[in-house]
Enzyme design. Structure first.
Site, PDB file in Angstrom:
ATOM      1  N   GLY A 255      15.509 -22.223  24.075  1.00 48.65           N
ATOM      2  CA  GLY A 255      15.730 -23.258  22.862  1.00 48.65           C
ATOM      3  C   GLY A 255      16.198 -24.531  23.696  1.00 48.65           C
ATOM      4  O   GLY A 255      16.452 -24.721  24.830  1.00 48.65           O
TER       5      GLY A 255
ATOM      6  N   ARG B 250      15.567 -22.986  10.550  1.00 49.55           N
ATOM      7  CA  ARG B 250      15.446 -23.275   9.036  1.00 49.55           C
ATOM      8  C   ARG B 250      14.040 -23.735   8.865  1.00 49.55           C
ATOM      9  O   ARG B 250      13.619 -24.891   9.653  1.00 49.55           O
ATOM     10  CB  ARG B 250      16.207 -24.170   8.549  1.00 49.55           C
TER      11      ARG B 250
ATOM     12  N   ASN C  84      18.870 -14.909   9.103  1.00 47.33           N
ATOM     13  CA  ASN C  84      19.523 -14.403  10.475  1.00 47.33           C
ATOM     14  C   ASN C  84      20.609 -13.364  10.570  1.00 47.33           C
ATOM     15  O   ASN C  84      20.891 -13.080  11.542  1.00 47.33           O
ATOM     16  CB  ASN C  84      20.296 -16.018  10.848  1.00 47.33           C
TER      17      ASN C  84
ATOM     18  N   ASP D 119      31.397 -31.113  15.401  1.00 44.18           N
ATOM     19  CA  ASP D 119      31.871 -32.018  14.272  1.00 44.18           C
ATOM     20  C   ASP D 119      33.135 -32.566  14.455  1.00 44.18           C
ATOM     21  O   ASP D 119      33.409 -33.919  14.194  1.00 44.18           O
ATOM     22  CB  ASP D 119      32.056 -31.042  13.010  1.00 44.18           C
TER      23      ASP D 119
ATOM     24  N   HIS E  44      30.875 -25.091   8.960  1.00 43.23           N
ATOM     25  CA  HIS E  44      29.985 -26.042   9.846  1.00 43.23           C
ATOM     26  C   HIS E  44      28.686 -26.435   8.951  1.00 43.23           C
ATOM     27  O   HIS E  44      27.857 -25.720   9.024  1.00 43.23           O
ATOM     28  CB  HIS E  44      29.743 -25.401  11.171  1.00 43.23           C
TER      29      HIS E  44
HETATM   30  P1  NAD Z   1      15.556 -23.886  18.885  1.00 36.03           P
HETATM   31  O1  NAD Z   1      14.762 -23.578  17.949  1.00 36.03           O
HETATM   32  O2  NAD Z   1      15.269 -24.735  20.139  1.00 36.03           O
HETATM   33  O3  NAD Z   1      16.045 -22.426  19.832  1.00 36.03           O
HETATM   34  C1  NAD Z   1      16.196 -21.213  19.143  1.00 36.03           C
HETATM   35  C2  NAD Z   1      16.425 -20.391  19.973  1.00 36.03           C
HETATM   36  O4  NAD Z   1      16.585 -18.949  19.121  1.00 36.03           O
HETATM   37  C3  NAD Z   1      15.091 -19.787  20.970  1.00 36.03           C
HETATM   38  O5  NAD Z   1      15.406 -19.494  22.160  1.00 36.03           O
HETATM   39  C4  NAD Z   1      14.409 -18.677  20.203  1.00 36.03           C
HETATM   40  O6  NAD Z   1      13.558 -17.754  20.931  1.00 36.03           O
HETATM   41  C5  NAD Z   1      15.704 -17.908  19.665  1.00 36.03           C
HETATM   42  N1  NAD Z   1      15.454 -16.936  18.583  1.00 36.03           N
HETATM   43  C6  NAD Z   1      14.529 -17.064  17.705  1.00 36.03           C
HETATM   44  N2  NAD Z   1      14.502 -16.025  16.945  1.00 36.03           N
HETATM   45  C7  NAD Z   1      15.495 -15.176  17.193  1.00 36.03           C
HETATM   46  C8  NAD Z   1      15.759 -13.943  16.981  1.00 36.03           C
HETATM   47  N3  NAD Z   1      15.240 -13.191  16.151  1.00 36.03           N
HETATM   48  N4  NAD Z   1      16.874 -13.453  17.702  1.00 36.03           N
HETATM   49  C9  NAD Z   1      17.557 -14.042  18.801  1.00 36.03           C
HETATM   50  N5  NAD Z   1      17.068 -15.186  19.160  1.00 36.03           N
HETATM   51  C10 NAD Z   1      15.858 -15.923  18.435  1.00 36.03           C
HETATM   52  O7  NAD Z   1      17.068 -24.201  18.451  1.00 36.03           O
HETATM   53  P2  NAD Z   1      18.010 -25.037  19.395  1.00 36.03           P
HETATM   54  O8  NAD Z   1      18.166 -26.495  18.989  1.00 36.03           O
HETATM   55  O9  NAD Z   1      18.416 -24.624  20.422  1.00 36.03           O
HETATM   56  O10 NAD Z   1      19.554 -24.505  18.287  1.00 36.03           O
HETATM   57  C11 NAD Z   1      19.828 -23.158  18.470  1.00 36.03           C
HETATM   58  C12 NAD Z   1      20.667 -22.742  17.370  1.00 36.03           C
HETATM   59  O11 NAD Z   1      22.137 -23.535  17.325  1.00 36.03           O
HETATM   60  C13 NAD Z   1      20.361 -23.275  15.765  1.00 36.03           C
HETATM   61  O12 NAD Z   1      20.807 -22.247  14.836  1.00 36.03           O
HETATM   62  C14 NAD Z   1      20.937 -24.372  15.480  1.00 36.03           C
HETATM   63  O13 NAD Z   1      21.109 -24.589  14.239  1.00 36.03           O
HETATM   64  C15 NAD Z   1      22.366 -23.996  16.202  1.00 36.03           C
HETATM   65  N6  NAD Z   1      23.294 -25.242  16.576  1.00 36.03           N
HETATM   66  C16 NAD Z   1      24.582 -25.368  15.896  1.00 36.03           C
HETATM   67  C17 NAD Z   1      25.358 -26.242  16.343  1.00 36.03           C
HETATM   68  C18 NAD Z   1      26.680 -26.211  16.111  1.00 36.03           C
HETATM   69  O14 NAD Z   1      27.392 -27.160  15.962  1.00 36.03           O
HETATM   70  N7  NAD Z   1      27.061 -25.047  15.308  1.00 36.03           N
HETATM   71  C19 NAD Z   1      24.880 -27.330  16.966  1.00 36.03           C
HETATM   72  C20 NAD Z   1      23.574 -27.578  17.436  1.00 36.03           C
HETATM   73  C21 NAD Z   1      22.674 -26.277  17.011  1.00 36.03           C
END
Ligand code: NAD
Length: 342
Positions: free
Chosen positions: A24, A102, A115, A170, A198
């Protein structure tokens, strides 16, 4: 609040780090920084394990090649796997970034349900395969409730104090906005804390924050703090998506580095940080809920333990906002209550 189990000693063996969602965009910004030593310091070797789902594993092989091509002196080993028994074996840190994004028209409740099962699998795999001293950071959203699910699925073998979720992004956003408004440097902003979820209900507490040693409310117009600052922090992720056409990536990676490095090195004495942790009932937040609190990490000297900062005065304004975000966390807990059997 933690029992201070020891972190692996510096320099004795590589620290074993799992990053899920390895293909990701957040992982792509995060992995080179871990390999470069920014998370664990310049004298700690890293054994990096990339986990992703089977359809993504050939892409993960490309990420492994890039990490190898970086010739990072501290990267002792790097591999990718779609089998948690392999990737999570004896892991010291598990950074749970992977989750289903999402989709169009998906409500937050749908995302939570979608999830949930991933984090049941993660919790079980961590209990089965990771080190007895493992520490887990949940990033994949909704990160508080995903953390709650994984923590329950892991059972008693991986106690509450090993689980954290990421609200450091945040926290960083809020500090940066306050510094900009006050016309000063970020390092002058202290004792800012994110409370609760969050999500768009999070509460960035400015009432106890200090800017250059003064109360933030004395340094900045309080009407701005109440009516513009809070929604700006709450909506910052959406603003990034609207502007960039993609969600926050390298700022999220920065926050993950800050979160883990802060746990390893400890929080400066005159400050605190924001961690989403399993509530012990502090400040009336129901025990067991994963909520962001002002926390202080005790660092290596404290065995990597952290504590919720006690004795903070919250006025009626702050209390009302904290109650709203905690109520949302309770609703999320109820949506997944069938997954919390452990
Ligand atoms: P992305 O869509 O680029 O990557 C998602 C990753 O999750 C990919 O590697 C995908 O293969 C994997 N994935 C998909 N389905 C899956 C499953 N069933 N089991 C395990 N892995 C699976 O997303 P991203 O931009 O890299 O963000 C990743 C996550 O981090 C998202 O949920 C995003 O909302 C979250 N995020 C959280 C914060 C925070 O502050 N807490 C900040 C940024 C992103």
């Amino acid at each position: 609040m933690t029992d201070g189990r020891a972190l692996p000693d510096r320099g004795t063996r590589p620290v074993r780090v799992v990053v899920t969602g390895a293909t990701g965009q957040v992982a792509y910004a995060l992995l080179p920084r871990i390999a470069a030593g920014e998370m664990f310091g310049g004298d700690t070797q890293v054994d990096l394990r990339l986990f992703d789902i089977p359809p993504m594993i050939s892409k993960a092989a490309g990420v492994v090649m890039e990490l190898q091509d970086g010739a990072y002196p501290l990267l002792s080993q790097v591999r990718a796997s779609a089998d948690r028994a392999e990737s999570h074996a004896s892991a010291d840190w598990v950074l749970l970034v992977g989750s289903v994004p999402r989709g169009p028209g998906m409500e937050r409740g749908d995302l939570i349900r979608k999830n949930g099962p991933i984090f049941v699998e993660e919790g079980q795999a961590i209990a089965r395969h990771a080190s007895k001293e493992v520490r887990v950071v949940v990033v994949g959203n909704p990160c508080n409730t995903n953390c709650l699910i994984a923590r329950h699925a892991a059972g008693a073998g991986v106690p509450d104090d090993r689980w954290t979720a990421l609200t450091r992004l945040d926290h960083n956003r809020a500090r940066s906005l306050l510094a900009e408004k006050a016309g000063t440097r970020v390092r002058e902003v202290k004792k800012l804390a994110i409370w609760g979820n969050h999500s768009a209900t999070l509460y960035p507490d400015f009432t106890n924050a200090e800017i250059s040693g003064r109360k933030a409310a004395d340094a900045i117009d309080s009407a701005w703090l109440e009516t513009e600052f809070i929604p700006a922090v709450q909506q910052r992720g959406a603003a990034v998506i609207a502007a960039r056409g993609a969600s926050s990536a390298f700022s999220a990676a920065q926050a993950i580095v800050d979160h883990v490095r802060g746990l390893v090195e400890g929080t400066p004495r005159d400050d605190w940080t924001s961690l989403a942790v399993v509530s012990d009932g502090s400040y009336g937040v129901p025990a067991g809920i994963v909520s962001s609190f002002p926390c202080r990490a005790l660092g290596r000297a404290g065995g990597g333990a952290f504590e919720i900062v006690q004795g903070i005065t919250l006025n009626a304004f702050a209390e009302a906002r904290i109650a709203a975000t905690i109520a949302e966390l309770e609703r999320e807990r109820d949506i997944v209550k069938d997954l919390l059997a452990g």
